[in-house]
Design a protein around this motif. Structure first.
Motif, PDB file in Angstrom:
ATOM      1  N   ASP A  92     -14.424  89.193   1.316  1.00  0.00           N
ATOM      2  CA  ASP A  92     -15.839  88.606   1.160  1.00  0.00           C
ATOM      3  C   ASP A  92     -16.903  89.790   0.361  1.00  0.00           C
ATOM      4  O   ASP A  92     -17.814  89.234  -0.405  1.00  0.00           O
ATOM      5  N   GLN A  93     -16.561  90.973   0.569  1.00  0.00           N
ATOM      6  CA  GLN A  93     -17.300  91.914  -0.063  1.00  0.00           C
ATOM      7  C   GLN A  93     -17.102  91.775  -1.769  1.00  0.00           C
ATOM      8  O   GLN A  93     -18.130  91.903  -2.279  1.00  0.00           O
ATOM      9  N   PHE A  94     -15.905  91.828  -1.865  1.00  0.00           N
ATOM     10  CA  PHE A  94     -15.370  91.603  -3.326  1.00  0.00           C
ATOM     11  C   PHE A  94     -16.091  90.381  -3.793  1.00  0.00           C
ATOM     12  O   PHE A  94     -16.787  90.391  -4.999  1.00  0.00           O
ATOM     13  N   MET A  95     -16.193  89.204  -3.348  1.00  0.00           N
ATOM     14  CA  MET A  95     -16.791  88.079  -3.780  1.00  0.00           C
ATOM     15  C   MET A  95     -18.499  88.005  -3.921  1.00  0.00           C
ATOM     16  O   MET A  95     -18.884  87.710  -4.718  1.00  0.00           O
ATOM     17  N   ASN A  96     -18.822  88.828  -2.876  1.00  0.00           N
ATOM     18  CA  ASN A  96     -20.490  89.145  -2.893  1.00  0.00           C
ATOM     19  C   ASN A  96     -20.841  89.853  -4.111  1.00  0.00           C
ATOM     20  O   ASN A  96     -21.645  89.595  -4.938  1.00  0.00           O
ATOM     21  N   ASP A  97     -19.973  91.027  -4.411  1.00  0.00           N
ATOM     22  CA  ASP A  97     -20.176  91.767  -5.539  1.00  0.00           C
ATOM     23  C   ASP A  97     -20.055  91.085  -6.964  1.00  0.00           C
ATOM     24  O   ASP A  97     -20.705  91.333  -7.753  1.00  0.00           O
ATOM     25  N   ARG A  98     -19.210  90.267  -6.889  1.00  0.00           N
ATOM     26  CA  ARG A  98     -18.801  89.571  -8.060  1.00  0.00           C
ATOM     27  C   ARG A  98     -19.707  88.506  -8.465  1.00  0.00           C
ATOM     28  O   ARG A  98     -20.265  88.402  -9.381  1.00  0.00           O
ATOM     29  N   ALA A  99     -20.220  87.860  -7.331  1.00  0.00           N
ATOM     30  CA  ALA A  99     -21.315  86.743  -7.498  1.00  0.00           C
ATOM     31  C   ALA A  99     -22.711  87.586  -7.947  1.00  0.00           C
ATOM     32  O   ALA A  99     -23.454  87.208  -8.626  1.00  0.00           O
ATOM     33  N   ALA A 113     -13.145  90.959   5.595  1.00  0.00           N
ATOM     34  CA  ALA A 113     -14.226  91.417   5.250  1.00  0.00           C
ATOM     35  C   ALA A 113     -14.275  92.136   3.647  1.00  0.00           C
ATOM     36  O   ALA A 113     -15.209  91.993   2.854  1.00  0.00           O
ATOM     37  N   GLU A 114     -13.058  92.647   3.326  1.00  0.00           N
ATOM     38  CA  GLU A 114     -13.019  93.470   1.854  1.00  0.00           C
ATOM     39  C   GLU A 114     -13.005  92.467   1.021  1.00  0.00           C
ATOM     40  O   GLU A 114     -13.598  92.519  -0.051  1.00  0.00           O
ATOM     41  N   ARG A 117      -4.141  90.840  13.963  1.00  0.00           N
ATOM     42  CA  ARG A 117      -5.538  90.089  13.959  1.00  0.00           C
ATOM     43  C   ARG A 117      -6.728  91.325  13.158  1.00  0.00           C
ATOM     44  O   ARG A 117      -7.701  90.683  12.446  1.00  0.00           O
ATOM     45  N   LEU A 118      -6.672  92.586  13.582  1.00  0.00           N
ATOM     46  CA  LEU A 118      -7.542  93.377  13.090  1.00  0.00           C
ATOM     47  C   LEU A 118      -7.159  93.613  11.352  1.00  0.00           C
ATOM     48  O   LEU A 118      -8.352  93.763  10.782  1.00  0.00           O
ATOM     49  N   ARG A 119      -5.935  93.622  11.068  1.00  0.00           N
ATOM     50  CA  ARG A 119      -5.718  93.685   9.626  1.00  0.00           C
ATOM     51  C   ARG A 119      -6.246  92.634   9.009  1.00  0.00           C
ATOM     52  O   ARG A 119      -6.993  92.660   7.900  1.00  0.00           O
TER      53      ARG A 119
END
Length: 135
Positions: free
Chosen positions: A119-126, A116-117, A108-110
């Motif tokens: 989501d961060q990639f998608m936010n940076d891309r957006a 999270a990684e 679950r932690l992985r």
């Protein structure tokens, strides 16, 4: 009629090679390797002969010289004491359950870290797309 008599001084003695071999086997693979290295240092044909012997007799690549008993076979063996065997079985069951729970927690932690990684990639891309279209 002849009788064979054995002299007790020679009857049970093994030769020096067999005694040396069993002494080295008792000390493990490291003793064989040390003897081979010393053989190469002092007189290289001796080191080469030891290397050939270790390879030929499969002492170099087998785990027989430093064998470990399987932990599963040690855990499943009965001690003869039923109370202790019951305690041991209960403790092993509990430890296996805890191990399963811990592995599930790590999974679950992985997954959370991967999400999270991502989501961060998608936010940076957006953000990159917004700055590229706005410029």
């Amino acid at each position: 009629m002849t009788t064979v008599t054995t002299d007790p001084t020679y009857g049970n003695r093994s030769n020096w090679f067999a005694r040396t071999e069993s002494w080295m086997d008792a000390r493990g693979k490291g003793a064989w390797i040390a003897a081979m290295v010393l053989g190469f240092i002092f007189f290289w044909p001796v080191g080469l002969a030891l290397l050939a012997y270790m390879t030929w007799s499969k002492r170099m690549f087998s785990s027989k010289s430093c064998s470990r008993k399987s932990s599963r076979s040690m855990m499943s063996r009965s001690t003869g004491n039923s109370a202790f065997d019951a305690y041991k079985a209960d403790t092993l069951r509990r430890l296996e359950e805890e191990q399963g729970n811990f592995e599930a927690f790590l999974e679950r932690l992985r997954e959370a870290k991967d999400k999270a990684e991502f989501d961060q990639f998608m936010n940076d891309r957006a953000k990159q797309d917004d700055t590229a279209t706005g410029a």
